[in-house]
Design a protein around this motif. Sequence first.
Motif, short mmCIF file in Angstrom:
data_model
loop_
_atom_site.label_atom_id
_atom_site.label_comp_id
_atom_site.label_asym_id
_atom_site.label_seq_id
_atom_site.Cartn_x
_atom_site.Cartn_y
_atom_site.Cartn_z
N ASN A 167 -23.22 -16.36 -2.91
CA ASN A 167 -22.89 -14.97 -3.25
C ASN A 167 -22.93 -14.69 -4.74
O ASN A 167 -22.96 -13.53 -5.14
CB ASN A 167 -21.52 -14.63 -2.69
CG ASN A 167 -21.58 -14.36 -1.19
OD1 ASN A 167 -22.42 -13.59 -0.75
ND2 ASN A 167 -20.74 -15.02 -0.43
N VAL B 286 -22.74 -6.28 -7.54
CA VAL B 286 -21.60 -5.70 -6.82
C VAL B 286 -20.48 -5.32 -7.79
O VAL B 286 -19.85 -4.27 -7.62
CB VAL B 286 -21.11 -6.69 -5.75
CG1 VAL B 286 -19.83 -6.19 -5.11
CG2 VAL B 286 -22.17 -6.88 -4.69
N LEU C 142 -29.49 -16.06 -2.28
CA LEU C 142 -28.56 -15.46 -1.33
C LEU C 142 -29.36 -14.73 -0.27
O LEU C 142 -30.14 -13.83 -0.57
CB LEU C 142 -27.62 -14.47 -2.03
CG LEU C 142 -26.75 -13.67 -1.06
CD1 LEU C 142 -25.71 -14.56 -0.42
CD2 LEU C 142 -26.10 -12.49 -1.75
N ARG C 143 -29.18 -15.13 0.99
CA ARG C 143 -29.83 -14.41 2.10
C ARG C 143 -28.82 -13.39 2.59
O ARG C 143 -27.92 -13.72 3.36
CB ARG C 143 -30.25 -15.38 3.19
CG ARG C 143 -31.28 -16.38 2.66
CD ARG C 143 -31.74 -17.36 3.71
NE ARG C 143 -32.69 -18.26 3.07
CZ ARG C 143 -32.31 -19.42 2.49
NH1 ARG C 143 -31.06 -19.79 2.51
NH2 ARG C 143 -33.22 -20.18 1.91
N VAL C 144 -28.99 -12.13 2.16
CA VAL C 144 -28.00 -11.10 2.43
C VAL C 144 -27.84 -10.91 3.94
O VAL C 144 -28.83 -10.83 4.67
CB VAL C 144 -28.41 -9.77 1.77
CG1 VAL C 144 -27.39 -8.68 2.09
CG2 VAL C 144 -28.53 -9.95 0.28
N GLY C 145 -26.59 -10.86 4.41
CA GLY C 145 -26.32 -10.64 5.82
C GLY C 145 -26.70 -11.83 6.67
O GLY C 145 -26.80 -11.68 7.89
N SER C 146 -26.95 -12.99 6.07
CA SER C 146 -27.35 -14.21 6.78
C SER C 146 -28.68 -14.09 7.50
O SER C 146 -28.98 -14.90 8.38
CB SER C 146 -26.29 -14.65 7.81
OG SER C 146 -25.06 -14.84 7.19
N PHE D 190 -22.99 -12.31 1.47
CA PHE D 190 -22.64 -10.91 1.36
C PHE D 190 -23.29 -10.11 2.48
O PHE D 190 -24.45 -10.34 2.82
CB PHE D 190 -23.13 -10.43 -0.01
CG PHE D 190 -22.84 -8.99 -0.33
CD1 PHE D 190 -21.54 -8.51 -0.32
CD2 PHE D 190 -23.87 -8.13 -0.66
CE1 PHE D 190 -21.29 -7.19 -0.63
CE2 PHE D 190 -23.62 -6.81 -0.98
CZ PHE D 190 -22.30 -6.34 -0.97
N LEU D 191 -22.53 -9.17 3.08
CA LEU D 191 -23.01 -8.25 4.12
C LEU D 191 -23.28 -8.93 5.47
O LEU D 191 -23.89 -8.33 6.35
CB LEU D 191 -24.27 -7.50 3.68
CG LEU D 191 -24.05 -6.33 2.72
CD1 LEU D 191 -25.37 -5.77 2.23
CD2 LEU D 191 -23.23 -5.23 3.35
N THR D 192 -22.83 -10.18 5.65
CA THR D 192 -22.94 -10.78 6.97
C THR D 192 -21.93 -10.10 7.89
O THR D 192 -20.79 -9.90 7.50
CB THR D 192 -22.63 -12.29 6.90
OG1 THR D 192 -23.50 -12.89 5.96
CG2 THR D 192 -22.82 -12.96 8.27
#
Lengths: 484, 130
Positions: free
Chosen positions: A2, A9, A57-61, B87-89
Amino acid sequence: MNAAVAPVVVPLLTALLCVGLQARRTRWTVSLAGGGLSVLASLWLVALAHGHGVVVLRVGSWPAPYGIVFAADLLGALMSAIGSWVALWTLVALAAQPHPRLDAFFHAGWHLMLAGMNGAFLTGDLFNLYVFFEVLLVTSYFLVTLGATRRQAREAFTYVAVNIVASTILLMGVALLYAAVGSVNMADLAARIPQASPGLVRPAVFLLAVAFGVKAAVFPLYAWLPHTYAIPAGPVAAYFGGMLTKVGVYALYRLFTTLQPLHGPEPWLLAVAGLTMVLGVLGALAQEDMRRILSFHIVSQIGYMVFGLGLGTPQAWAAGIFYTLHNIAAKTALLLVSSAVEASYGTTSLRSLAGLAHAHPWLGVWFVVAALSLAGIPPLSGFWAKLLVVQAGLEAGEFAGVAVALAVSLVTLLSMLKIFTGAFWGPPPERSHISPLEHASVVGLAALTVAWGVGGGTLLELATAAARALGDPAGYVRAVLGGH
Amino acid sequence: MRTVVLKTVAKVVVPAGILHGLRLLVVGHDAPGGGFAAGLVTALAVVLGWLAFGTPAGHRRWEFGVSLGLAIGVASGLGAVLLGRPFLTHAVSFVGPVKLVTSLFFDVGVFVVVVSATLAAVRTLWEAGS
């Protein structure tokens, strides 16, 4: 991790808080604290990227290349760190020239623009690069007209029109590349461009280069800059002049290292760089106004950064990155001096100003430090920056380019002397107060150019590591797509 | 403008429109809809209400709604950060036949932004016109 998104952010949340807060003093406290936090977040990212390579970072997985990816390599992290630093100190300068009615909007604009810049530096996705460009541009349209004078509205119209055209070209380039390769993830693009049809890739790269060239204000796409940067409020101009064009320079670096790597000198980029240097500095010489001279110099200095890029070796890129970081510090310091002078004396015209060095000796000292650094005088950071660029040029055998670079730095010195003799020498003026906050903001940036001059080794080491990472696109691809 | 016909129609259409907007917000995870569409539909219903019955008096701080919505959206992504995920997961779980998704909070944020921004724009143009 993150950490890659923290420098986006943090300013975003700060901007939102600033709009919600009613009390002026609380708002200033939150705003400055948020600016400080952004600096810390981006420095943390620099440490991570230096220690472990690309921070992904892979946003939202969602797995790459399907989801949205942030990929902070050392170059991106360094740019976001200097961007956050500039945002913080220009905000300090703004504190000295408050606009009570517009306060909340200034704060929100400042932090949102930083969020957009940091997003552009840290994203690993070409389409998101476009999106973050839009975020920072929309905020900049808004900041450029704050103050709401008729002149600002007129010049801002040109600025908005030019940038909308450039953004459309950028979007077309992204779409064309997507048509050719079937991806907008930069690592995926880097891996698959070599197999794609050059008939589609070449025009796409050309469109992207033109769009980034407009944002970076290189020859022949720089005509919009000097006029636009002469009109906003002083601290806004310093923020824009220091950082905005460098987002374009960063994008050019990304395009010609990660996506479409250069191998050796690229004649057309070198020609563009040389012409940018010469025409910018000649434009500056013709001006009779501190702010306008400095605006033309922004263009001229961009030439050196593009020259480093165009030489096409990691060593030259390291020189270019060093130059970019040095120039952001020195240029912002100079623009903040001009902003302080304008706030107190109501003008930056060299005809109306005189004797500032008598009235404000310390301001004079910091101006001289930053100006000599810009012209490349030892022991300031500008000297090392020019030396490195010249060395890289000689090693590549680009003697014409080196000659131009040296000649231009002489003319730069000449126009800095012109400002000094015009505004700082002569009979002392009727003394007007310059706030300690303005002094602090100038020192915040001028100190960097001194530190990087005396202790340039650390920065050179960082720039070299960043350039080495750029020279290894395969490593970037592995870091982002690894495990898939 | 404020004819009997408009008022009569608006009395039905405004609440129906707002309800439809809220429905789009909730179903948006699996079906067409989502925060953006829901926000526009709801804002349109409100504007129709303004046309029929007049705008509410007083100055509204619309920018507050915009930033509140953005804050909700960002906050919806920060939960994952606290749990050490990217983030946003977002998470999905079922309570009996009911599907609960945390991405609804993100949609609510978008919804609030779109409603506030649309109403702010309409109100500003409205005041400039009259």
